[in-house]
Design a protein around this motif. Structure first.
Motif, PDB file in Angstrom:
ATOM      1  N   THR A  73     -53.909  21.988  26.712  1.00 58.67           N
ATOM      2  CA  THR A  73     -52.904  21.395  27.594  1.00 58.67           C
ATOM      3  C   THR A  73     -52.015  22.443  28.260  1.00 58.67           C
ATOM      4  OG1 THR A  73     -51.399  21.099  25.730  1.00 58.67           O
ATOM      5  CG2 THR A  73     -52.837  19.241  26.284  1.00 58.67           C
ATOM      6  N   LYS A  74     -52.262  23.704  27.955  1.00 60.53           N
ATOM      7  CA  LYS A  74     -51.463  24.789  28.532  1.00 60.53           C
ATOM      8  C   LYS A  74     -52.296  25.507  29.590  1.00 60.53           C
ATOM      9  CE  LYS A  74     -51.470  26.440  24.404  1.00 60.53           C
ATOM     10  NZ  LYS A  74     -50.959  27.107  23.239  1.00 60.53           N
ATOM     11  N   PRO A  75     -51.658  26.258  30.474  1.00 56.86           N
ATOM     12  CA  PRO A  75     -52.422  27.023  31.473  1.00 56.86           C
ATOM     13  C   PRO A  75     -53.301  28.082  30.814  1.00 56.86           C
ATOM     14  CG  PRO A  75     -50.064  26.980  32.016  1.00 56.86           C
ATOM     15  CD  PRO A  75     -50.213  26.406  30.638  1.00 56.86           C
ATOM     16  N   VAL A  76     -54.519  28.187  31.294  1.00 56.09           N
ATOM     17  CA  VAL A  76     -55.451  29.221  30.840  1.00 56.09           C
ATOM     18  C   VAL A  76     -55.966  29.922  32.092  1.00 56.09           C
ATOM     19  CG1 VAL A  76     -57.587  29.742  29.612  1.00 56.09           C
ATOM     20  CG2 VAL A  76     -56.119  27.877  28.819  1.00 56.09           C
ATOM     21  N   ILE A  77     -55.720  31.218  32.171  1.00 60.55           N
ATOM     22  CA  ILE A  77     -56.122  32.011  33.330  1.00 60.55           C
ATOM     23  C   ILE A  77     -57.261  32.930  32.915  1.00 60.55           C
ATOM     24  CG2 ILE A  77     -55.386  33.624  35.125  1.00 60.55           C
ATOM     25  CD1 ILE A  77     -53.898  30.871  35.126  1.00 60.55           C
ATOM     26  N   GLU A  78     -58.362  32.860  33.644  1.00 57.87           N
ATOM     27  CA  GLU A  78     -59.515  33.734  33.400  1.00 57.87           C
ATOM     28  C   GLU A  78     -59.337  35.012  34.219  1.00 57.87           C
ATOM     29  OE1 GLU A  78     -64.395  33.704  33.913  1.00 57.87           O
ATOM     30  OE2 GLU A  78     -63.238  31.945  34.504  1.00 57.87           O
ATOM     31  N   VAL A  79     -59.543  36.167  33.595  1.00 56.83           N
ATOM     32  CA  VAL A  79     -59.413  37.444  34.291  1.00 56.83           C
ATOM     33  C   VAL A  79     -60.654  38.300  34.050  1.00 56.83           C
ATOM     34  CG1 VAL A  79     -56.896  37.469  34.155  1.00 56.83           C
ATOM     35  CG2 VAL A  79     -58.226  38.616  32.387  1.00 56.83           C
ATOM     36  N   HIS A  80     -60.950  39.142  35.042  1.00 51.59           N
ATOM     37  CA  HIS A  80     -62.063  40.089  34.931  1.00 51.59           C
ATOM     38  C   HIS A  80     -61.663  41.395  35.604  1.00 51.59           C
ATOM     39  CE1 HIS A  80     -64.877  37.148  33.365  1.00 51.59           C
ATOM     40  NE2 HIS A  80     -64.341  36.291  34.218  1.00 51.59           N
ATOM     41  N   TYR A  81     -62.103  42.508  35.031  1.00 50.84           N
ATOM     42  CA  TYR A  81     -61.803  43.833  35.579  1.00 50.84           C
ATOM     43  C   TYR A  81     -62.366  43.997  36.979  1.00 50.84           C
ATOM     44  CZ  TYR A  81     -60.750  44.971  30.724  1.00 50.84           C
ATOM     45  OH  TYR A  81     -60.241  44.982  29.470  1.00 50.84           O
ATOM     46  N   GLY A  82     -63.576  43.510  37.177  1.00 53.93           N
ATOM     47  CA  GLY A  82     -64.239  43.609  38.471  1.00 53.93           C
ATOM     48  C   GLY A  82     -64.592  42.226  38.975  1.00 53.93           C
ATOM     49  N   ASN A  83     -65.100  42.164  40.182  1.00 52.27           N
ATOM     50  CA  ASN A  83     -65.487  40.887  40.770  1.00 52.27           C
ATOM     51  C   ASN A  83     -66.921  40.572  40.366  1.00 52.27           C
ATOM     52  OD1 ASN A  83     -66.132  38.674  42.277  1.00 52.27           O
ATOM     53  ND2 ASN A  83     -65.144  39.415  44.140  1.00 52.27           N
ATOM     54  N   LEU A  84     -67.072  39.933  39.224  1.00 54.99           N
ATOM     55  CA  LEU A  84     -68.405  39.623  38.727  1.00 54.99           C
ATOM     56  C   LEU A  84     -69.153  38.677  39.653  1.00 54.99           C
ATOM     57  CD1 LEU A  84     -68.525  36.877  36.129  1.00 54.99           C
ATOM     58  CD2 LEU A  84     -66.297  37.769  36.732  1.00 54.99           C
ATOM     59  N   PHE A  85     -68.434  37.866  40.410  1.00 48.73           N
ATOM     60  CA  PHE A  85     -69.082  36.918  41.317  1.00 48.73           C
ATOM     61  C   PHE A  85     -69.736  37.643  42.488  1.00 48.73           C
ATOM     62  CE2 PHE A  85     -65.517  34.826  39.204  1.00 48.73           C
ATOM     63  CZ  PHE A  85     -66.223  33.899  38.467  1.00 48.73           C
ATOM     64  N   ALA A  86     -69.116  38.730  42.939  1.00 48.42           N
ATOM     65  CA  ALA A  86     -69.696  39.539  44.006  1.00 48.42           C
ATOM     66  C   ALA A  86     -70.964  40.231  43.531  1.00 48.42           C
ATOM     67  CB  ALA A  86     -68.686  40.572  44.507  1.00 48.42           C
ATOM     68  N   LYS A  87     -71.083  40.377  42.218  1.00 45.92           N
ATOM     69  CA  LYS A  87     -72.265  41.017  41.630  1.00 45.92           C
ATOM     70  C   LYS A  87     -73.326  39.994  41.256  1.00 45.92           C
ATOM     71  CE  LYS A  87     -69.370  44.739  39.963  1.00 45.92           C
ATOM     72  NZ  LYS A  87     -68.642  45.301  38.856  1.00 45.92           N
TER      73      LYS A  87
END
Length: 113
Positions: free
Chosen positions: A82-96
């Protein structure tokens, strides 16, 4: 085990020589400037990760799911929070060309270059 920045291969892949400890130190300094408390937790065990999230008492969670990107159990755990969860990544994995089952479950996403 986080070897990010420890090998030439990882330095090229992440376009950085920073190691996990460098990121943790920077986050701790930024939190102190904001009078916020930050707890850093790292695990390579999915069950431990899910348990920690389910038992978390923090106001929000910032998570780099790393090797757990395709774990439906983690996505389901985050959806139930029920709390905010923010996903983070060092690089742009989607671009890869990568994808994540976790992203749709999160409140937000931050990716590096």
């Amino acid at each position: 085990l986080d070897t990010r920045g420890a090998t030439e291969e990882s330095q090229a892949y992440f376009r950085s020589t920073a190691r996990l400890a460098d990121y943790v130190e920077h986050i701790q300094q930024a939190a102190a400037e904001l009078s916020a408390e930050v707890k850093h937790v790292q695990t390579n065990d999915l069950d431990e990760c899910i348990k920690r999230l389910q038992e978390s008492e923090e106001d929000a969670v910032v998570i780099n799911p790393a090797g757990f990107l395709q774990e439906q159990r983690l996505a389901d755990c985050i959806k139930a929070m029920t709390k905010p969860v923010i996903e983070v990544h060092y690089g742009n994995l989607f671009a890869k060309g990568a994808s994540s089952l976790v992203t749709p479950a999160c409140s937000g996403l931050v990716v590096g270059a």
